[in-house]
Design an enzyme around this catalytic site. Structure first.
Site, short mmCIF file in Angstrom:
data_model
loop_
_atom_site.label_atom_id
_atom_site.label_comp_id
_atom_site.label_asym_id
_atom_site.label_seq_id
_atom_site.Cartn_x
_atom_site.Cartn_y
_atom_site.Cartn_z
N LYS A 40 0.83 -1.13 0.12
CA LYS A 40 -0.04 0.07 -0.05
C LYS A 40 0.97 1.20 -0.01
O LYS A 40 2.12 1.14 0.00
CB LYS A 40 -0.84 0.22 1.07
CG LYS A 40 -1.55 -1.22 1.43
CD LYS A 40 -2.18 -1.36 2.89
CE LYS A 40 -1.28 -1.79 4.00
NZ LYS A 40 -1.83 -1.89 5.23
N CYS A 60 4.66 -7.74 37.99
CA CYS A 60 5.43 -9.03 37.56
C CYS A 60 6.65 -9.10 38.30
O CYS A 60 7.03 -7.91 39.05
CB CYS A 60 5.59 -8.78 36.20
SG CYS A 60 6.99 -7.79 35.60
N HIS A 129 5.94 -1.00 36.16
CA HIS A 129 5.33 -2.16 35.18
C HIS A 129 5.07 -1.47 33.95
O HIS A 129 5.26 -1.71 32.93
CB HIS A 129 4.41 -2.98 35.69
CG HIS A 129 4.09 -4.01 35.08
ND1 HIS A 129 4.89 -5.39 34.94
CD2 HIS A 129 3.25 -4.28 34.12
CE1 HIS A 129 4.58 -6.24 34.16
NE2 HIS A 129 3.44 -5.50 33.39
N ASN A 169 13.59 -6.80 22.56
CA ASN A 169 12.17 -7.29 21.94
C ASN A 169 11.21 -6.55 22.78
O ASN A 169 10.90 -6.64 23.87
CB ASN A 169 12.12 -8.30 22.08
CG ASN A 169 13.35 -9.67 21.53
OD1 ASN A 169 13.77 -9.22 20.73
ND2 ASN A 169 13.78 -10.67 22.11
N ALA A 176 9.22 -10.88 22.78
CA ALA A 176 9.27 -10.42 24.41
C ALA A 176 8.45 -11.38 25.05
O ALA A 176 7.19 -11.70 24.72
CB ALA A 176 8.91 -9.19 24.55
N SER A 177 8.92 -12.14 26.26
CA SER A 177 8.19 -13.05 26.88
C SER A 177 7.75 -12.22 28.17
O SER A 177 6.80 -12.90 28.59
CB SER A 177 9.01 -14.39 27.41
OG SER A 177 10.11 -13.71 27.89
N HIS A 182 12.20 -4.31 29.22
CA HIS A 182 13.44 -4.81 29.59
C HIS A 182 14.43 -4.93 28.07
O HIS A 182 13.71 -4.75 27.12
CB HIS A 182 13.45 -6.11 30.12
CG HIS A 182 13.01 -7.01 29.27
ND1 HIS A 182 11.48 -7.47 29.13
CD2 HIS A 182 13.42 -8.23 28.68
CE1 HIS A 182 11.38 -8.51 28.34
NE2 HIS A 182 12.30 -9.09 28.23
N HIS A 306 32.56 0.55 12.64
CA HIS A 306 31.68 1.58 12.95
C HIS A 306 30.52 1.25 13.68
O HIS A 306 29.52 0.51 12.81
CB HIS A 306 31.53 2.64 11.98
CG HIS A 306 30.99 3.85 12.39
ND1 HIS A 306 31.52 5.10 11.80
CD2 HIS A 306 30.15 4.39 13.06
CE1 HIS A 306 30.70 6.09 12.06
NE2 HIS A 306 29.87 5.78 12.98
ZN LIG Z 1 6.36 -5.55 36.13
ZN LIG Z 2 33.20 5.05 10.38
#
Ligand SMILES: [Zn+2]
Ligand SMILES: [Zn+2]
Length: 347
Positions: A40, A60, A129, A169, A176-177, A182, A306
């Protein structure tokens, strides 16, 4: 946006008049097929599904006050009960930190198996959280970056480690779990293939032109924004739609050489890019990766190594063609992605 590397008829044409094009990036050393027919308009690109149909839990084990439920702590910043950032061991590490004594055999080109020694750590970016990384102010994001630096400096003391990968992630479909914000640090006894390939690409460019291709970022890629010490670009041969690189303006081989002033500056530009991606693309899951150089880089490699930070919003899956060929199909030309992201207003 002037760029010496794309045909002028790509400048302001509508998507409908574009034809497919293959581009090779001298950094990733990888061919990408740009296929506007599969897309699109770039501005219609959005993350499709709500990230997580289940409501997030309100706390958590990564939350402040529940430290005893986590794997062992490595350090916290500041070092008191009211911490802002914690580095802990991963409860389910991909590599084991307890195998160092068995990992002394040299890795050769014909090695087919080595002991799974390495480090796999988690950086909890906030005690709260509900706070996401992009909610934190530039100084606070700078502190997260300086936490990576401190942990990397510790890990470099281990002689068997050859490469350290920092990555994040964000969102379940990005891997991410835990929903609590994090990132992770993985320290490996081997140099991963994307790093070897990148060194081959930047070396070829250096041998041909005498220049580091990432020092030339502002003329070789499509600039989105810049800060005092960093520039954010859509790379010339972006592998993924709306992929963004944040590159130090000064030549620097290793992320962990980042100083305190540049960490805050990078924190501000990273925040801006994450906010723009979230607003433009409907808060997609994303990954970011810090592409640094192998720890034992030689003098002769320094001119073309780099580091940079790559952000990849998760908008399209990887299919059989990509797995089979190692080539990627990207439906969005990076010059269009750069223009869209330049123009996102956060107010
Ligand atoms: Zn948490
Ligand atoms: Zn460079």
């Amino acid at each position: 946006m002037a760029s010496p590397n794309h045909p002028p008829d790509h400048g302001g044409d509508s998507v409908e008049t574009r034809s497919s094009e293959l581009r090779k990036d001298s950094v990733t050393n990888r061919w990408v097929i740009f296929s506007p027919a599969r897309a699109k308009r770039p501005t219609d690109f959005k993350s499709k599904s709500p990230e997580n149909p289940n409501p997030k839990p309100s706390s958590c084990p990564f939350c402040i006050g529940r430290e005893h439920e986590c794997a062992p702590e490595i350090f916290r910043m500041p070092d008191d009960p009211n911490w802002k950032i914690r580095v802990i061991e991963n409860l389910y590490p991909a590599l084991s930190r307890n195998l160092e004594n068995q990992s002394k055999q040299p890795v050769t080109n014909t090695s087919r198996s080595i002991v799974g020694f390495g480090f796999h750590d988690v950086v909890i970016e906030s005690p709260v959280h509900s706070i996401e990384l992009s909610d934190i102010d530039p100084v606070g994001i700078g502190d997260v970056l300086l936490t990576y630096r401190k942990r990397i400096e510790q890990i470099t003391q281990h002689d068997s480690i050859n490469y350290i990968q920092v990555f994040k992630n964000q969102g379940a479909s990005a891997g991410a779990s835990m929903s609590h914000s994090h990132s992770q640090i993985m320290a490996l006894p081997v140099i991963p293939p994307t790093v070897s390939s990148r060194l081959d690409g930047t070396k070829d460019h250096y041998e041909e032109t005498g220049k580091c291709c990432l020092c030339e970022a502002k003329s070789k890629h499509f600039v989105i924004d810049e800060s005092s010490h960093f520039v954010s670009v859509a790379p010339f041969a972006a592998t993924f739609p709306f992929e963004v690189w944040i590159i130090p303006k000064d030549h620097s081989s290793h992320f962990h050489h980042l100083d305190d002033v540049k960490a805050i500056d990078l924190g501000g530009l990273l925040k801006l890019m994450l906010q723009k991606i979230a607003k433009q693309l409907n808060d997609p899951p994303y990954n970011y990766m810090i592409h640094t150089s192998p720890l034992k880089v030689t003098e002769t490699q320094l001119p073309y190594t780099h580091w940079f930070l790559q952000i990849v919003p998760q908008l399209s899956g990887v299919g059989g063609f990509e797995i089979g060929s190692g080539c990627y199909i990207n439906p969005v030309f990076p010059e269009d992605a750069a223009q869209v992201l330049r123009e996102v207003s956060l107010t």
